[in-house]
Design a protein around this motif. Structure first.
Motif, PDB file in Angstrom:
ATOM      1  N   TRP A 115       0.883  -0.831  -0.011  1.00 37.36           N
ATOM      2  CA  TRP A 115      -0.125   0.025   0.007  1.00 37.36           C
ATOM      3  C   TRP A 115       1.309   1.380   0.348  1.00 37.36           C
ATOM      4  N   ASP A 116       0.402   2.263  -0.420  1.00 39.29           N
ATOM      5  CA  ASP A 116       1.105   3.392  -0.536  1.00 39.29           C
ATOM      6  C   ASP A 116       0.260   4.470  -0.660  1.00 39.29           C
ATOM      7  N   ILE A 117       1.189   6.026  -0.368  1.00 39.69           N
ATOM      8  CA  ILE A 117       0.087   7.135  -0.443  1.00 39.69           C
ATOM      9  C   ILE A 117       0.841   8.268  -0.477  1.00 39.69           C
ATOM     10  N   HIS A 118       0.750   9.162  -1.574  1.00 37.65           N
ATOM     11  CA  HIS A 118       1.823  10.906  -1.634  1.00 37.65           C
ATOM     12  C   HIS A 118       0.116  11.406  -1.966  1.00 37.65           C
ATOM     13  N   ARG A 119       0.597  12.363  -1.177  1.00 40.59           N
ATOM     14  CA  ARG A 119       0.275  14.173  -1.830  1.00 40.59           C
ATOM     15  C   ARG A 119       0.858  14.839  -3.283  1.00 40.59           C
ATOM     16  N   THR A 155       4.116   2.103  -8.603  1.00 39.42           N
ATOM     17  CA  THR A 155       4.820   0.847  -8.428  1.00 39.42           C
ATOM     18  C   THR A 155       5.461   0.582  -6.688  1.00 39.42           C
ATOM     19  N   HIS A 156       5.014   1.490  -5.902  1.00 39.67           N
ATOM     20  CA  HIS A 156       5.172   1.753  -5.179  1.00 39.67           C
ATOM     21  C   HIS A 156       5.427   0.718  -3.922  1.00 39.67           C
ATOM     22  N   ALA A 157       4.187   0.719  -3.992  1.00 38.67           N
ATOM     23  CA  ALA A 157       2.672  -0.560  -3.213  1.00 38.67           C
ATOM     24  C   ALA A 157       2.512  -2.123  -4.133  1.00 38.67           C
TER      25      ALA A 157
HETATM   26 MG    MG Z   1       5.585   5.582  -2.029  1.00 33.41          MG
END
Ligand code: MG
Length: 372
Positions: free
Chosen positions: A223-227, A257-259
Motif C-alpha cells: 500500500w502507498d500514498i503520496h500527496r 510502482t511503490h505499492a
Molecule cells: Mg511511496
C-alpha cells in the motif's frame, strides 16, 4: 570416516524410453545433475562424482562444485559400464546410482552411508503395493502373492574392491545387488522412497516434470500514498500522466510502482522499500521507481521467487486515469503479468478531495520446491 565415490550410471541407450533421457532437461538441468548435486551436498562423506556416459559420446559438462566430477565411458551392458566407473573411482566405498532417479534424497544417501561396512552392501527397498499377476506362455493369468516382495532402488552402496570382483563374475546382472548376492556377500536394506522412482518410459518423465515444477505460492500486500501538489510530474507504473498536479516524494513518487514493490517484497518475506531504498539516501532522490522495481525483482529472484501475477487498485479523484490503463499495464508487463484498476473515492477521503493518490497492490509469488 568412510569416504564414498558416487557413481552415476548414465551409460544406457534408453531403449525402453526411446532415447537417452539421462541428458534430457528436467526443470533447469539435465536429469543426471539432480542426483549429482544432491550427492555433492554430503561432502563430508562423498568425495567425488563419477559419471558413466554412453560409449562413444563426448560430454564436457559445466560443473561448479567443490566435489570433483569425473567422466568415464560405459560399455555395452550395465555391468561393463558400472565396472568402468568402479575402476575409475578412488574411494574405498561406492554408491552406484541410476541417472534416471532424480529425486533420491540426501536423507536416503545418509541412511545408506550409515549402514554399509567392509562386509555388507546396502540397498533401498520398497514394499510392492500393487497386486501382482503372472502371464504364462499360453497367456494364462495367475495371481502372485506380493507378501515379502520388494522393489529395488538405487543408490546401492558397497565396499569398492569387493564389488569389482562381484560385478566381474556376473556380467549379465540387472543391478549391482544381484552381482553382490551371487558372490555370496551379505546384503542389507534401508527403506526406499516413493519419489525415488526411475524414469523408464515417457510418462515417468511427465510425472518427474510435474514434481520438479511444484511450487510454494505466497501472496504479498503493498500500500502507498503520496500527496498531490503543483509543479511535480505525475508518473504511474513508469508512465507519464498528463496532469496539472503531480505526486510529492523523495523519488519520482510513483505510488503504483511503490505499492507493487512492497507487495512483491512482502510475498518474499523481505522488508519494505523504505528499508531497502531509504529516503535519507541521496542516491534515491528523484529516482525512477521502475529502476527500483528492477532491483526488487533481482532481490526476490535471488531468494528463488518468481512473480506470477500482480493486481493493483489506484484510488484517485483526479486526474481521470482509465485511458492510461493499457499503457501502464504494457509498461509493467516487462516484469510480470499485471492487472491495474482505478477507483475514484466518491469525493470522500483525502484522495476523494484530490489531495493525494493511494494505491493497494497484491502480488502472487511462486518458488519451485527444492527436491535436492
Ligand atoms: Mg511511496
Amino acid at each position: 570416516m568412510k569416504e564414498f565415490s558416487f557413481i552415476i550410471a548414465a551409460g544406457g541407450k534408453g531403449t525402453r524410453f526411446g532415447g537417452k533421457k539421462q541428458f534430457m532437461t528436467l526443470g533447469d538441468r539435465e536429469l543426471w545433475r539432480w542426483s549429482a548435486e544432491n550427492a555433492a551436498k554430503l561432502s563430508d562423506s562423498i568425495r567425488e562424482i563419477v559419471l558413466v556416459i554412453p560409449k562413444g559420446e563426448t560430454l564436457t559438462p559445466q560443473w561448479n562444485n567443490n566435489i570433483p566430477l569425473r567422466i568415464v565411458h560405459g560399455g555395452n551392458e550395465r555391468a561393463e559400464s558400472v565396472l568402468n566407473g568402479l575402476n575409475m573411482a578412488a574411494c574405498d566405498y561406492v554408491m552406484v546410482h541410476d541417472a534416471a532417479r532424480p529425486f533420491a534424497s540426501p536423507e536416503l544417501f545418509r541412511r545408506l552411508i550409515d549402514s554399509v561396512n567392509d562386509d555388507a552392501g546396502v540397498i533401498p527397498l520398497l514394499p510392492v503395493s500393487d497386486a501382482l499377476k503372472r502371464i504364462d506362455d499360453e497367456g494364462k493369468i495367475s495371481s502372485v502373492d506380493r507378501e515379502g516382495l520388494f522393489i529395488t532402488q538405487t543408490p546401492q552402496v558397497f565396499p569398492r574392491l569387493k564389488l569389482i570382483e562381484a560385478v566381474k563374475d556376473s556380467p549379465s546382472a540387472k543391478d549391482e545387488a544381484e552381482s553382490w548376492l551371487k558372490s555370496g556377500h551379505e546384503l542389507r536394506y534401508v527403506d526406499g522412497e516413493r519419489l525415488n522412482f526411475k524414469a523408464t518410459v515417457k510418462d515417468d518423465m511427465t510425472i518427474a516434470r510435474a514434481l520438479s515444477e511444484q511450487k510454494i505460492i505466497r501472496t504479498g500486500l503493498g500500500w502507498d500514498i503520496h500527496r498531490l501538489v503543483p509543479d511535480r510530474k505525475l508518473i504511474l507504473g513508469g508512465v507519464r500522466i498528463d496532469s496539472p498536479l503531480g505526486l510529492l516524494g523523495h523519488s519520482d513518487a510513483d505510488v503504483l510502482t511503490h505499492a507493487i514493490m512492497d507487495a512483491i517484497l512482502g510475498g518474499a518475506g523481505l522488508p519494505d522499500i523504505g528499508n531497502i531504498f531509504p529516503a535519507s539516501d541521496e542516491r534515491f532522490r528523484g529516482a525512477d521507481s521502475v529502476n527500483l522495481l528492477r532491483e526488487v525483482m533481482r532481490l526476490v529472484a535471488a531468494e528463488g521467487w518468481s512473480v506470477e501475477f500482480v493486481d493493483a487498485v489506484i484510488t484517485a479523484q483526479v486526474p481521470r486515469l482509465n485511458k492510461y490503463r493499457e499503457e501502464i499495464m504494457r509498461n509493467l508487463s516487462e516484469f510480470f503479468p499485471v492487472n491495474i484498476k482505478f477507483k475514484s473515492a466518491e469525493n470522500l477521503d483525502d484522495s476523494g478531495r484530490g489531495l493525494c493518490i493511494t494505491c493497494h497492490a497484491v502480488a502472487t509469488l511462486g518458488k519451485v520446491i527444492e527436491r535436492c
